[in-house]
Design a protein around this motif. Structure first.
Motif, PDB file in Angstrom:
ATOM      1  N   GLN A 187       0.825  -1.214   0.000  1.00 35.95           N
ATOM      2  CA  GLN A 187       0.000   0.000   0.000  1.00 35.95           C
ATOM      3  C   GLN A 187       0.864   1.271   0.000  1.00 35.95           C
ATOM      4  OE1 GLN A 187      -1.961   0.313   3.851  1.00 35.95           O
ATOM      5  NE2 GLN A 187      -0.204  -0.581   4.900  1.00 35.95           N
ATOM      6  N   PRO A 188       0.263   2.392  -0.407  1.00 37.16           N
ATOM      7  CA  PRO A 188       1.019   3.661  -0.403  1.00 37.16           C
ATOM      8  C   PRO A 188       0.903   4.392   0.942  1.00 37.16           C
ATOM      9  CG  PRO A 188      -1.075   3.982  -1.512  1.00 37.16           C
ATOM     10  CD  PRO A 188      -1.042   2.532  -1.088  1.00 37.16           C
ATOM     11  N   TYR A 189       1.376   3.726   2.010  1.00 34.83           N
ATOM     12  CA  TYR A 189       1.251   4.282   3.367  1.00 34.83           C
ATOM     13  C   TYR A 189       2.597   4.876   3.764  1.00 34.83           C
ATOM     14  CZ  TYR A 189       0.498   4.305   8.469  1.00 34.83           C
ATOM     15  OH  TYR A 189       0.399   4.659   9.797  1.00 34.83           O
ATOM     16  N   TRP A 190       2.767   6.169   3.441  1.00 34.86           N
ATOM     17  CA  TRP A 190       4.066   6.795   3.632  1.00 34.86           C
ATOM     18  C   TRP A 190       4.480   6.856   5.099  1.00 34.86           C
ATOM     19  CZ3 TRP A 190       5.488  11.294   6.257  1.00 34.86           C
ATOM     20  CH2 TRP A 190       6.856  11.588   6.169  1.00 34.86           C
ATOM     21  N   TRP A 191       3.593   7.330   5.992  1.00 33.87           N
ATOM     22  CA  TRP A 191       3.994   7.545   7.387  1.00 33.87           C
ATOM     23  C   TRP A 191       4.495   6.244   8.022  1.00 33.87           C
ATOM     24  CZ3 TRP A 191       3.228   6.180  12.467  1.00 33.87           C
ATOM     25  CH2 TRP A 191       3.757   7.076  13.410  1.00 33.87           C
ATOM     26  N   GLY A 192       3.823   5.157   7.709  1.00 35.06           N
ATOM     27  CA  GLY A 192       4.169   3.886   8.342  1.00 35.06           C
ATOM     28  C   GLY A 192       5.266   3.118   7.616  1.00 35.06           C
ATOM     29  N   GLU A 193       5.374   3.303   6.302  1.00 36.19           N
ATOM     30  CA  GLU A 193       6.234   2.406   5.530  1.00 36.19           C
ATOM     31  C   GLU A 193       7.202   3.130   4.602  1.00 36.19           C
ATOM     32  OE1 GLU A 193       3.546  -0.326   3.538  1.00 36.19           O
ATOM     33  OE2 GLU A 193       2.548  -0.869   5.416  1.00 36.19           O
ATOM     34  N   GLY A 194       7.185   4.477   4.636  1.00 35.21           N
ATOM     35  CA  GLY A 194       7.937   5.254   3.646  1.00 35.21           C
ATOM     36  C   GLY A 194       9.421   5.396   3.909  1.00 35.21           C
ATOM     37  N   GLY A 195       9.863   5.003   5.115  1.00 40.76           N
ATOM     38  CA  GLY A 195      11.297   5.083   5.440  1.00 40.76           C
ATOM     39  C   GLY A 195      11.861   6.463   5.173  1.00 40.76           C
ATOM     40  N   GLU A 196      13.013   6.497   4.519  1.00 33.74           N
ATOM     41  CA  GLU A 196      13.711   7.772   4.277  1.00 33.74           C
ATOM     42  C   GLU A 196      13.215   8.496   3.028  1.00 33.74           C
ATOM     43  OE1 GLU A 196      15.943   9.078   6.491  1.00 33.74           O
ATOM     44  OE2 GLU A 196      15.220   7.356   7.647  1.00 33.74           O
ATOM     45  N   MET A 197      12.328   7.867   2.270  1.00 34.14           N
ATOM     46  CA  MET A 197      11.866   8.498   1.022  1.00 34.14           C
ATOM     47  C   MET A 197      10.965   9.689   1.306  1.00 34.14           C
ATOM     48  SD  MET A 197      10.799   5.538  -1.653  1.00 34.14           S
ATOM     49  CE  MET A 197      11.202   3.947  -1.004  1.00 34.14           C
ATOM     50  N   THR A 198      10.918  10.634   0.366  1.00 38.04           N
ATOM     51  CA  THR A 198       9.897  11.673   0.456  1.00 38.04           C
ATOM     52  C   THR A 198       8.557  11.023   0.090  1.00 38.04           C
ATOM     53  OG1 THR A 198      10.010  12.289  -1.867  1.00 38.04           O
ATOM     54  CG2 THR A 198      11.539  13.422  -0.362  1.00 38.04           C
ATOM     55  N   PRO A 199       7.457  11.629   0.524  1.00 35.28           N
ATOM     56  CA  PRO A 199       6.163  11.060   0.139  1.00 35.28           C
ATOM     57  C   PRO A 199       6.029  10.907  -1.379  1.00 35.28           C
ATOM     58  CG  PRO A 199       5.851  12.699   1.864  1.00 35.28           C
ATOM     59  CD  PRO A 199       7.300  12.753   1.468  1.00 35.28           C
ATOM     60  N   GLU A 200       6.528  11.887  -2.134  1.00 29.42           N
ATOM     61  CA  GLU A 200       6.387  11.812  -3.592  1.00 29.42           C
ATOM     62  C   GLU A 200       7.162  10.632  -4.171  1.00 29.42           C
ATOM     63  OE1 GLU A 200       3.914  13.756  -4.871  1.00 29.42           O
ATOM     64  OE2 GLU A 200       3.862  14.051  -2.704  1.00 29.42           O
ATOM     65  N   GLU A 201       8.394  10.470  -3.714  1.00 32.20           N
ATOM     66  CA  GLU A 201       9.196   9.318  -4.183  1.00 32.20           C
ATOM     67  C   GLU A 201       8.522   8.007  -3.814  1.00 32.20           C
ATOM     68  OE1 GLU A 201      13.611  11.362  -3.407  1.00 32.20           O
ATOM     69  OE2 GLU A 201      12.773   9.959  -1.952  1.00 32.20           O
ATOM     70  N   PHE A 202       8.023   7.976  -2.589  1.00 33.87           N
ATOM     71  CA  PHE A 202       7.405   6.742  -2.100  1.00 33.87           C
ATOM     72  C   PHE A 202       6.134   6.409  -2.887  1.00 33.87           C
ATOM     73  CE2 PHE A 202       4.546   4.586   0.977  1.00 33.87           C
ATOM     74  CZ  PHE A 202       5.295   3.436   1.162  1.00 33.87           C
ATOM     75  N   VAL A 236      -7.663   5.067   7.005  1.00 32.06           N
ATOM     76  CA  VAL A 236      -7.668   6.346   6.277  1.00 32.06           C
ATOM     77  C   VAL A 236      -6.235   6.670   5.834  1.00 32.06           C
ATOM     78  CG1 VAL A 236      -8.328   8.792   6.237  1.00 32.06           C
ATOM     79  CG2 VAL A 236      -9.746   7.144   7.463  1.00 32.06           C
ATOM     80  N   ILE A 237      -5.778   5.861   4.900  1.00 31.10           N
ATOM     81  CA  ILE A 237      -4.446   6.019   4.332  1.00 31.10           C
ATOM     82  C   ILE A 237      -4.598   6.865   3.068  1.00 31.10           C
ATOM     83  CG2 ILE A 237      -2.400   4.837   3.447  1.00 31.10           C
ATOM     84  CD1 ILE A 237      -3.109   3.945   6.312  1.00 31.10           C
ATOM     85  N   ILE A 238      -4.106   8.084   3.137  1.00 24.49           N
ATOM     86  CA  ILE A 238      -4.220   9.014   2.000  1.00 24.49           C
ATOM     87  C   ILE A 238      -2.942   8.888   1.180  1.00 24.49           C
ATOM     88  CG2 ILE A 238      -4.459  11.440   1.346  1.00 24.49           C
ATOM     89  CD1 ILE A 238      -5.941  11.758   4.130  1.00 24.49           C
ATOM     90  N   PRO A 239      -3.050   8.478  -0.083  1.00 25.84           N
ATOM     91  CA  PRO A 239      -1.817   8.225  -0.850  1.00 25.84           C
ATOM     92  C   PRO A 239      -1.102   9.531  -1.182  1.00 25.84           C
ATOM     93  CG  PRO A 239      -3.741   8.073  -2.289  1.00 25.84           C
ATOM     94  CD  PRO A 239      -4.270   8.271  -0.894  1.00 25.84           C
ATOM     95  N   PRO A 240       0.215   9.489  -1.323  1.00 26.68           N
ATOM     96  CA  PRO A 240       0.930  10.683  -1.808  1.00 26.68           C
ATOM     97  C   PRO A 240       0.377  11.099  -3.174  1.00 26.68           C
ATOM     98  CG  PRO A 240       2.486   9.009  -1.035  1.00 26.68           C
ATOM     99  CD  PRO A 240       1.135   8.369  -1.043  1.00 26.68           C
ATOM    100  N   ASP A 241       0.472  12.390  -3.483  1.00 27.74           N
ATOM    101  CA  ASP A 241      -0.103  12.903  -4.736  1.00 27.74           C
ATOM    102  C   ASP A 241       0.470  12.234  -5.982  1.00 27.74           C
ATOM    103  OD1 ASP A 241      -1.795  14.593  -3.429  1.00 27.74           O
ATOM    104  OD2 ASP A 241      -0.482  16.351  -3.570  1.00 27.74           O
ATOM    105  N   SER A 242       1.662  11.708  -5.862  1.00 25.08           N
ATOM    106  CA  SER A 242       2.299  11.091  -7.039  1.00 25.08           C
ATOM    107  C   SER A 242       1.723   9.707  -7.358  1.00 25.08           C
ATOM    108  CB  SER A 242       3.806  10.935  -6.778  1.00 25.08           C
ATOM    109  OG  SER A 242       4.013  10.167  -5.594  1.00 25.08           O
ATOM    110  N   TYR A 243       0.981   9.121  -6.425  1.00 25.91           N
ATOM    111  CA  TYR A 243       0.609   7.699  -6.559  1.00 25.91           C
ATOM    112  C   TYR A 243      -0.382   7.435  -7.687  1.00 25.91           C
ATOM    113  CZ  TYR A 243      -1.097   3.052  -5.188  1.00 25.91           C
ATOM    114  OH  TYR A 243      -1.454   1.723  -5.172  1.00 25.91           O
TER     115      TYR A 243
END
Ligand code: PXG
Length: 463
Positions: A187-202, A236-243
């Motif tokens: 899933q595109p869950y940045w806060w929980g799984e995005g590590g060091e990436m920016t939300p857009e990269e993730f 309520v996982i809101i995906p990064p805008d790039s997704y």
């Protein structure tokens, strides 16, 4: 006869414990504690059997979009029950409520989503979708295209099909799910799984998992990708805008079908009629339910594009439910759509109340227990954390802190749910700024109590 308040609360709870099997519940434990009995509701407020008034931060179960107590819907149901309480649409017959609702949905849905297959719920509609997309490819002479790609921590219902499309590990652990031919990507869950990436990269990285999976399976074997525009039950996982733009590119490039599960995001929740419009995506099929009737009647369905519907129409589609297009449910849904439209409820969400909620909710991120506070339209969530600088999870089992927070919230007469250690709300779309203030005040008190509790118990410890 009234079915409410016929007995004292304790007796109602005892009957409930003795005979009523609750969904998604450890019924033994609930039986000992006693369920909270809801007796009536008006606007955004519920009343329980003790006379306590709660703010319903979850719109029932993500569905009471126009709020409680709308007489017009009761009238529509009574009128339809008197005129034609039931008839089927299987054997070359139709009726006015079903055909009128289908036509209205074709008008409201974007692009060439012009055809509706009705079901009684979101789960049933997703079961329809599995058979629909496979039959589509069979009729196109590509019968090997059967695999459906879905996402971990997505939710698509609780039937064998819906539960298999969903990526809920706890559901897959019971009853032989998932059924064959359904695979899951992350899933595109940045806060929980995005590590060091920016939300857009993730967002791009997680979208490209779809491409990777298509190539791994062979595009000639893939029927469809299904996803919720914003994951609801997953927290309520809101995906990064790039997704979503990247997902749309991949779906287009490999010619697979896109199913947008709009059961929660449909009918105004994100400030447009459909979440797909909020994200600029072009699904071939949309799953609908919940807000279609604002929960006043059980009804769901699939809105299908011209190409898929016209192909399916070439042969008999051996599928349907007794209550597909139920006339009472359809009449109520039509009245609900009329109110959403004529009272400009969705426009008000988009221009007034969602921006108001977004601002107020975002301020909760200053709370020491909150790692992120995000919202989109009338869906919002908080990540609870023992250490926000590291986006850390708790050492305690996932959901322990969330459950404690939920209990305080119910105690404060606010229905705010927890999914693991995320707290979520999705109030009726008619909630006013004053009620949003009250909701935020109760949520803030709840967070203070939870933080004090976690400190007291030595639980503010990162994993
Ligand atoms: N798709 C989505 C996106 C949903 O949210 C369904 C399908 C299934 O709809 P039915 O009508 O069959 O329930 C849903 C339902 C929760 C929760 O815990 C969420 C749902 C149902 C029950 C509990 O948030 N969503």
């Amino acid at each position: 006869m009234s079915l409410t308040n016929t007995l004292p609360t304790a007796e109602l709870q005892a009957l409930d414990a003795a005979h009523h099997m609750h969904p998604f519940t450890a019924n033994g434990a609930l039986g000992k504690k006693g369920a909270r009995i809801i007796t009536r509701a008006q606007g955004v407020r519920l009343t329980d059997s003790n006379g306590e008034e709660l703010i319903d931060g979850m719109a029932g179960l993500w569905c009471v979009n126009i709020g409680y107590g709308r007489e017009e819907l009761a009238e529509a149901a009574a009128r339809q029950m008197r005129e034609l309480p039931f008839y089927n649409t299987f054997f070359q017959t139709s009726h006015v409520p079903a055909l009128t609702l289908a036509a209205r949905l074709a008008e409201l849905a974007p692009g060439d989503l012009n055809h509706v297959f009705f079901a009684g719920s979101g789960s049933e509609a997703n079961d329809t979708n599995i058979r629909l997309v496979r039959q589509y490819w069979a009729l196109k002479g590509q019968p090997k295209r059967t695999t459906i790609i879905a996402r971990r921590n997505g939710y698509h219902g609780s039937t064998m099909g819906g539960g298999s499309l969903g990526g809920m590990a706890a559901m897959h652990a019971q009853g032989g799910l998932p059924i064959p031919g359904i695979v899951h990507i992350d899933q595109p869950y940045w806060w929980g799984e995005g590590g060091e990436m920016t939300p857009e990269e993730f967002g791009i990285t997680r979208a490209r998992l779809l491409e990777k999976k298509i190539l791994e399976l062979g595009p000639e074997n893939v029927a469809a990708f299904i996803a919720e525009p914003v994951q609801g039950a997953g927290g309520v996982i809101i995906p990064p805008d790039s997704y979503w733009p990247e997902v749309q590119r991949i779906v287009d490039q490999y010619g697979i079908l896109l199913i947008a599960d709009e059961v929660i995001t449909g009918f105004g929740r994100l400030g447009h009629w459909f979440g797909s419009q909020s994200y600029g995506i072009r699904p071939h099929v949309m799953t609908i339910a919940k807000g279609l009737s604002s929960g006043y009647q059980p009804i769901g369905g699939s809105i299908v594009c011209d190409e898929v519907a016209n192909t399916i129409a070439q042969d008999e589609f051996n599928h349907g439910y007794t209550y597909s297009g139920h006339p009472v449910a359809a009449a109520v849904a039509l009245e609900n759509l009329r109110i959403l439209d004529e009272e400009a409820i969705i426009t008000r969400v988009r221009n007034e109340t969602a921006p108001y909620l977004a601002q107020a909710w975002a301020r909760l991120a200053d709370h020491p227990l909150v790692g992120e506070a995000v919202s989109r339209g009338m869906m919002a969530s908080l990540a609870l954390t023992p250490d926000k600088t590291r986006r850390a999870a708790f050492k305690a089992d996932a959901g322990t802190a969330g459950y404690i927070c939920r209990e305080y919230s119910f105690g404060n007469n606010l229905v705010m749910r927890h999914v693991g250690d995320r707290m979520i709300i999705a109030p009726p779309l008619v909630i006013s700024p004053t009620d949003i203030d009250e909701l935020i005040a109760r949520a803030t008190k709840t967070l203070d109590q939870t933080l004090a509790h976690l400190h007291r118990e030595g639980m503010m410890v990162a994993a």
